[in-house]
Structures are given as C-alpha cells and as structure tokens.
Design an enzyme around this catalytic site. Structure first.
Site, PDB file in Angstrom:
ATOM      1  N   LYS A  10      -3.505   5.760   2.698  1.00  0.00           N
ATOM      2  CA  LYS A  10      -2.907   6.305   3.923  1.00  0.00           C
ATOM      3  C   LYS A  10      -1.738   7.236   3.583  1.00  0.00           C
ATOM      4  CE  LYS A  10      -1.808   2.287   5.713  1.00  0.00           C
ATOM      5  NZ  LYS A  10      -2.288   1.304   4.729  1.00  0.00           N
ATOM      6  N   ARG A  24       0.319  -2.185  13.255  1.00  0.00           N
ATOM      7  CA  ARG A  24      -0.285  -3.123  12.305  1.00  0.00           C
ATOM      8  C   ARG A  24      -0.708  -4.409  12.990  1.00  0.00           C
ATOM      9  NH1 ARG A  24       2.017  -1.258   7.519  1.00  0.00           N
ATOM     10  NH2 ARG A  24       1.480  -2.306   5.592  1.00  0.00           N
ATOM     11  N   ARG A  69      -0.790   2.226  -9.046  1.00  0.00           N
ATOM     12  CA  ARG A  69       0.412   2.810  -8.435  1.00  0.00           C
ATOM     13  C   ARG A  69       1.665   2.277  -9.145  1.00  0.00           C
ATOM     14  NH1 ARG A  69       0.814   2.550  -2.066  1.00  0.00           N
ATOM     15  NH2 ARG A  69       1.455   0.399  -2.227  1.00  0.00           N
ATOM     16  N   ARG A  79       7.527  -0.903  -6.558  1.00  0.00           N
ATOM     17  CA  ARG A  79       7.753  -1.573  -5.285  1.00  0.00           C
ATOM     18  C   ARG A  79       7.739  -3.088  -5.464  1.00  0.00           C
ATOM     19  NH1 ARG A  79       4.098   0.900  -0.508  1.00  0.00           N
ATOM     20  NH2 ARG A  79       4.006  -1.311  -0.025  1.00  0.00           N
ATOM     21  N   ARG A  87      -0.472  -9.423   1.523  1.00  0.00           N
ATOM     22  CA  ARG A  87      -0.590  -8.192   2.326  1.00  0.00           C
ATOM     23  C   ARG A  87      -2.030  -8.010   2.803  1.00  0.00           C
ATOM     24  NH1 ARG A  87       1.785  -4.433  -2.049  1.00  0.00           N
ATOM     25  NH2 ARG A  87       1.082  -2.680  -0.783  1.00  0.00           N
TER      26      ARG A  87
HETATM   27  P1  ADP Z   1       1.109  -0.988   2.358  1.00  0.00           P
HETATM   28  O1  ADP Z   1       0.934  -0.304   1.051  1.00  0.00           O
HETATM   29  O2  ADP Z   1       0.926  -2.486   2.249  1.00  0.00           O
HETATM   30  O3  ADP Z   1       0.297  -0.404   3.471  1.00  0.00           O
HETATM   31  P2  ADP Z   1       3.652  -0.194   3.633  1.00  0.00           P
HETATM   32  O4  ADP Z   1       4.504   0.663   2.795  1.00  0.00           O
HETATM   33  O5  ADP Z   1       2.988   0.409   4.810  1.00  0.00           O
HETATM   34  O6  ADP Z   1       2.630  -0.890   2.652  1.00  0.00           O
HETATM   35  O7  ADP Z   1       4.484  -1.454   4.156  1.00  0.00           O
HETATM   36  C1  ADP Z   1       5.178  -2.319   3.262  1.00  0.00           C
HETATM   37  C2  ADP Z   1       5.633  -3.577   3.995  1.00  0.00           C
HETATM   38  O8  ADP Z   1       6.497  -3.217   5.092  1.00  0.00           O
HETATM   39  C3  ADP Z   1       4.528  -4.401   4.653  1.00  0.00           C
HETATM   40  O9  ADP Z   1       3.899  -5.285   3.750  1.00  0.00           O
HETATM   41  C4  ADP Z   1       5.324  -5.134   5.743  1.00  0.00           C
HETATM   42  O10 ADP Z   1       6.086  -6.196   5.214  1.00  0.00           O
HETATM   43  C5  ADP Z   1       6.297  -4.073   6.214  1.00  0.00           C
HETATM   44  N1  ADP Z   1       5.741  -3.268   7.326  1.00  0.00           N
HETATM   45  C6  ADP Z   1       5.445  -1.938   7.302  1.00  0.00           C
HETATM   46  N2  ADP Z   1       4.966  -1.536   8.481  1.00  0.00           N
HETATM   47  C7  ADP Z   1       4.947  -2.633   9.285  1.00  0.00           C
HETATM   48  C8  ADP Z   1       4.532  -2.876  10.619  1.00  0.00           C
HETATM   49  N3  ADP Z   1       4.037  -1.900  11.391  1.00  0.00           N
HETATM   50  N4  ADP Z   1       4.655  -4.132  11.112  1.00  0.00           N
HETATM   51  C9  ADP Z   1       5.148  -5.126  10.374  1.00  0.00           C
HETATM   52  N5  ADP Z   1       5.543  -4.974   9.104  1.00  0.00           N
HETATM   53  C10 ADP Z   1       5.452  -3.742   8.545  1.00  0.00           C
END
Ligand code: ADP
Length: 202
Positions: free
Chosen positions: A13, A88, A127, A139, A150
């Site tokens: 994404k 999400r 990554r 990260r 996740r």
């Molecule tokens: P990923 O690579 O898992 O898609 P992101 O960078 O989008 O990771 O998000 C990292 C973390 O931030 C998630 O695992 C969650 O803890 C939190 N997070 C991000 N967006 C949301 C959301 N819309 N609702 C709840 N938690 C979120």
C-alpha cells in the site's frame, strides 16, 4: 480524487500510495506514518499508541478517526487524498463515510491489494533488511511476533472492511502479487474503469 487503499500489512500500500501521490499530486495519508510521527514526537497520542503498535495491535478507533478527520481538513487535502492504512475496522469505515457525507464528499475508489499471506512475512523481513542496509532503524513492529499479530488483526478486523465496501459495490480488487509496475498499471486501470462509488460509500 479521494481514494482508499486496502490490503494486509506488507501488501504494498505504501509503495503504491507514494506513486499515486506523485502522479495525482494528492497527499498520501498513512495513519501508520502519522502514528509513528506521534510516537517519535512523544505527543499524548503517541505515548498511548506506542505499546499497542509495537505489539502489532490496533490503536483505538476514536484515536485514528480523530487524526484523519483533522488531517483531511488540511489545505493540501482539499483536492483529494489517498488513505493508506485507514479505515482498518468497519467502525472506522462508517466514521469515514459520516465525515465525508458531512462535507458533501464521496470516495472515488476503494482498491484492495490482494496478496497471499505466505508472501507477506518475507516482504516484511525484506523491508527490515533494506532499512538496515540504508542505515535506518527497523520498524519496531517489523518482527515475526508483531507481524503475526498484525496479520491476525487484519483478518479479524480489516477483512470485514473489504466486505463493507464490496457490499456497496465500491471495491476493486487488484493482484498485489504482481511486480510493482504491473500493480500500478492495474490500479490505474481500476481507477479509469470509472463509476464513482459516490453515494455507494455512504
Ligand atoms: P502495516 O504495514 O501493518 O500496514 P501501518 O504502518 O499502516 O502498518 O500501521 C502500523 C501500526 O499502526 C498498526 O499495526 C497499528 O498498530 C497502527 N495503526 C495504523 N493505522 C491504524 C488504524 N487505522 N487503526 C488502528 N490502528 C492503526
């Protein structure tokens, strides 16, 4: 253009959003990036979110909905935006629909990057290696334990978001297993297939 990109962690994404941002000159709004910035800055939201994020859980809906509601009001998002990592949960999707409805706005497209679970851990590990090679920090949630959590959150809470948009006829699925450029082409095609999802997303 107002766009939502859905897909599991590691689906690509972020990569595709960055390309769309350059092409359409609209900001990529990643709740993950915004939360990581909040953690780094030590804001009250960041302090609360850190442990949840590190463990691979989901930050409360009210928190991320508040962040997004404020962010899409910023001047640079007036001409559109790409939502990456939001919504999400179905609650977040409903909150987004209400926020946009109040502003007389619609989503133009909801695109889901479909990737086999088996490929995701390898992508996350890659990554992490690339971050190390660039001399950057890995990260905190890019490790097998947090990743497992996740992915579980994704299946339990985020997969229903795809169903939510699909039931409104608004979802377009793109094969996220294809090479990066092919995925970009497929997204473009999906965007040009037309048909604003408009009121379907309300
Ligand atoms: P990923 O690579 O898992 O898609 P992101 O960078 O989008 O990771 O998000 C990292 C973390 O931030 C998630 O695992 C969650 O803890 C939190 N997070 C991000 N967006 C949301 C959301 N819309 N609702 C709840 N938690 C979120």
């Amino acid at each position: 253009m107002r766009l939502v990109l859905l897909g599991p962690p590691g689906a690509g994404k972020g990569t595709q959003s960055a390309r769309l941002q350059d092409k359409y000159k609209i900001p990529q709004l990643s709740t993950g990036d915004m939360l990581r910035a909040a953690v780094k800055a030590g804001t009250p939201i960041g302090l609360k979110a850190k442990a949840i994020m590190d463990a691979g859980g989901l930050v409360p809906d009210e928190t991320v909905v508040g962040i997004i509601a404020e962010r899409i009001d910023e001047p640079d998002a007036k001409g559109g935006f790409i939502l990456d990592g939001f919504p999400r949960t179905v609650k977040q999707a409903e909150a987004l629909a209400a926020i946009l409805h109040a502003k007389h706005m619609d989503l133009d497209a909801v695109i889901e990057l479909v990737v086999d679970d088996g490929a995701l851990l390898a992508r996350i590990e890659k990554r992490a290696q690339e971050s190390i090679a660039r001399g950057e920090a890995v990260r905190a949630d890019d490790n097998p334990e947090a990743f497992k959590k996740r992915l579980e959150s994704h299946h339990a809470q985020t997969a229903p978001v795809s169903a939510f948009y699909a039931s409104k006829g608004a979802l377009k699925a793109v094969d996220g297993m294809a090479p990066i450029n092919d995925v970009s082409v497929a997204i473009e095609r999906a965007l040009h297939e037309g048909a604003r999802v408009a009121s379907a997303t309300r």
